[in-house]
Design an enzyme around this catalytic site. Sequence first.
Site, PDB file in Angstrom:
ATOM      1  N   TRP A  61      -7.187  11.784  24.684  1.00  0.00           N
ATOM      2  CA  TRP A  61      -7.245  11.037  25.914  1.00  0.00           C
ATOM      3  C   TRP A  61      -7.020   9.606  25.878  1.00  0.00           C
ATOM      4  O   TRP A  61      -6.868   8.898  26.722  1.00  0.00           O
ATOM      5  CB  TRP A  61      -8.506  11.238  26.731  1.00  0.00           C
ATOM      6  CG  TRP A  61      -8.253  12.696  27.514  1.00  0.00           C
ATOM      7  CD1 TRP A  61      -7.337  13.679  27.587  1.00  0.00           C
ATOM      8  CD2 TRP A  61      -9.420  13.109  28.423  1.00  0.00           C
ATOM      9  NE1 TRP A  61      -7.883  14.823  28.032  1.00  0.00           N
ATOM     10  CE2 TRP A  61      -8.916  14.502  28.505  1.00  0.00           C
ATOM     11  CE3 TRP A  61     -10.488  12.897  28.873  1.00  0.00           C
ATOM     12  CZ2 TRP A  61      -9.619  15.228  29.683  1.00  0.00           C
ATOM     13  CZ3 TRP A  61     -11.224  13.876  29.675  1.00  0.00           C
ATOM     14  CH2 TRP A  61     -10.886  14.894  30.173  1.00  0.00           C
ATOM     15  N   GLY A 121      -1.084  13.132  23.499  1.00  0.00           N
ATOM     16  CA  GLY A 121      -1.713  11.915  24.263  1.00  0.00           C
ATOM     17  C   GLY A 121      -1.501  11.808  25.894  1.00  0.00           C
ATOM     18  O   GLY A 121      -2.153  12.813  26.592  1.00  0.00           O
ATOM     19  N   GLY A 122      -0.416  11.243  26.202  1.00  0.00           N
ATOM     20  CA  GLY A 122       0.029  11.289  27.797  1.00  0.00           C
ATOM     21  C   GLY A 122       0.048  12.712  28.284  1.00  0.00           C
ATOM     22  O   GLY A 122      -0.593  12.696  29.411  1.00  0.00           O
ATOM     23  N   HIS A 172      -6.307   7.681  13.886  1.00  0.00           N
ATOM     24  CA  HIS A 172      -5.116   7.483  14.452  1.00  0.00           C
ATOM     25  C   HIS A 172      -4.331   6.169  14.555  1.00  0.00           C
ATOM     26  O   HIS A 172      -5.033   5.321  14.000  1.00  0.00           O
ATOM     27  CB  HIS A 172      -5.542   7.675  15.925  1.00  0.00           C
ATOM     28  CG  HIS A 172      -4.435   7.829  16.893  1.00  0.00           C
ATOM     29  ND1 HIS A 172      -3.657   6.851  17.390  1.00  0.00           N
ATOM     30  CD2 HIS A 172      -4.146   8.947  17.578  1.00  0.00           C
ATOM     31  CE1 HIS A 172      -2.730   7.084  18.123  1.00  0.00           C
ATOM     32  NE2 HIS A 172      -2.749   8.457  18.423  1.00  0.00           N
ATOM     33  N   GLY A 218       3.538   7.494  22.436  1.00  0.00           N
ATOM     34  CA  GLY A 218       3.608   7.026  23.823  1.00  0.00           C
ATOM     35  C   GLY A 218       4.920   6.219  24.209  1.00  0.00           C
ATOM     36  O   GLY A 218       5.023   5.343  24.807  1.00  0.00           O
TER      37      GLY A 218
HETATM   38  P1  PGA Z   1       1.589  10.568  23.086  1.00  0.00           P
HETATM   39  O1  PGA Z   1       0.482  10.349  22.086  1.00  0.00           O
HETATM   40  O2  PGA Z   1       1.624  12.184  23.373  1.00  0.00           O
HETATM   41  O3  PGA Z   1       1.223   9.606  24.222  1.00  0.00           O
HETATM   42  O4  PGA Z   1       2.911  10.154  22.344  1.00  0.00           O
HETATM   43  C1  PGA Z   1       0.047  11.254  20.965  1.00  0.00           C
HETATM   44  C2  PGA Z   1      -1.128  10.541  20.034  1.00  0.00           C
HETATM   45  O5  PGA Z   1      -1.277   9.390  20.030  1.00  0.00           O
HETATM   46  O6  PGA Z   1      -1.918  11.408  19.590  1.00  0.00           O
END
Ligand code: PGA
Length: 251
Positions: free
Chosen positions: A10, A234-235, A95, A173
């Site tokens: 998240w 992520g998103g 990360h 992202g």
């Molecule tokens: P994302 O992020 O799916 O928004 O590209 C992945 C992550 O940073 O773990």
Amino acid sequence: MRRYVIAGNWKMNKTPAAAKALIEEMKPLVAGKDNCDVVLCVPAIDIPAAIEATAGSNIKIGAENVHFKASGAYTGEISAEMLTEAGVEYVVIGHSERRQYFAETDQTVNLRTLAALNAGLKAIVCVGETLEQRELGYTETLLKFQTKMALTNVTAEQMKNVIIAYEPVWAIGTGVTATADQADEGNGYVRAAVAEMFGAEIAEATVVQYGGSMNEKNAAELLSKPNVDGGLIGGASLVAAKFAAIVDAAQ
Ligand code: PGA
């Protein structure tokens, strides 16, 4: 032999109340989807609400970071014991955003990984190359180096609790996903590094996720690749229907 692990990350999103609401929305959508482990890695302040909301469900809770010391004068940090006592089972370590914005190094990633494993947490260790490193032809070298540094002094026994997430920095992202073949290749380099350290059997048993703009549309293709054992998302993990669709793709 390997089981898919679909984990949301998240990042710095959702207040405790919003976390509870999102989990309540997700729970019925992922219930009974037992072909994979379902994990949500949430901001530290959301952990109690997330643990409470997921009780009795198939969703496990992870943290987004852990400190390497057991206690002491480390203002703003959180120890592994604090996480386990709160009911956390997983933790994201290293990360690329931590490496980029918070001076995380391969050494601190290693120390945090050891602290997490010694406390019985499952570590989701992130590795990944920048676009510049890829264009220079260093992807394999870099992924193997980061993987080996992160796993230094980890025991063969502890490898059961290690998940490695290959996350190309240029895909995080950005909406630019690695192709399924690029993901498979990157994950393969990670697995090869594990094999060089721990042998083929442990490498074959280690879960290697792909992360970087994984979403409900591309998940099935990415997950169809032999070296892709799940995703760090992520998103798309902030939208119940999208995250559930990725869990579906892992069935
Ligand atoms: P994302 O992020 O799916 O928004 O590209 C992945 C992550 O940073 O773990």
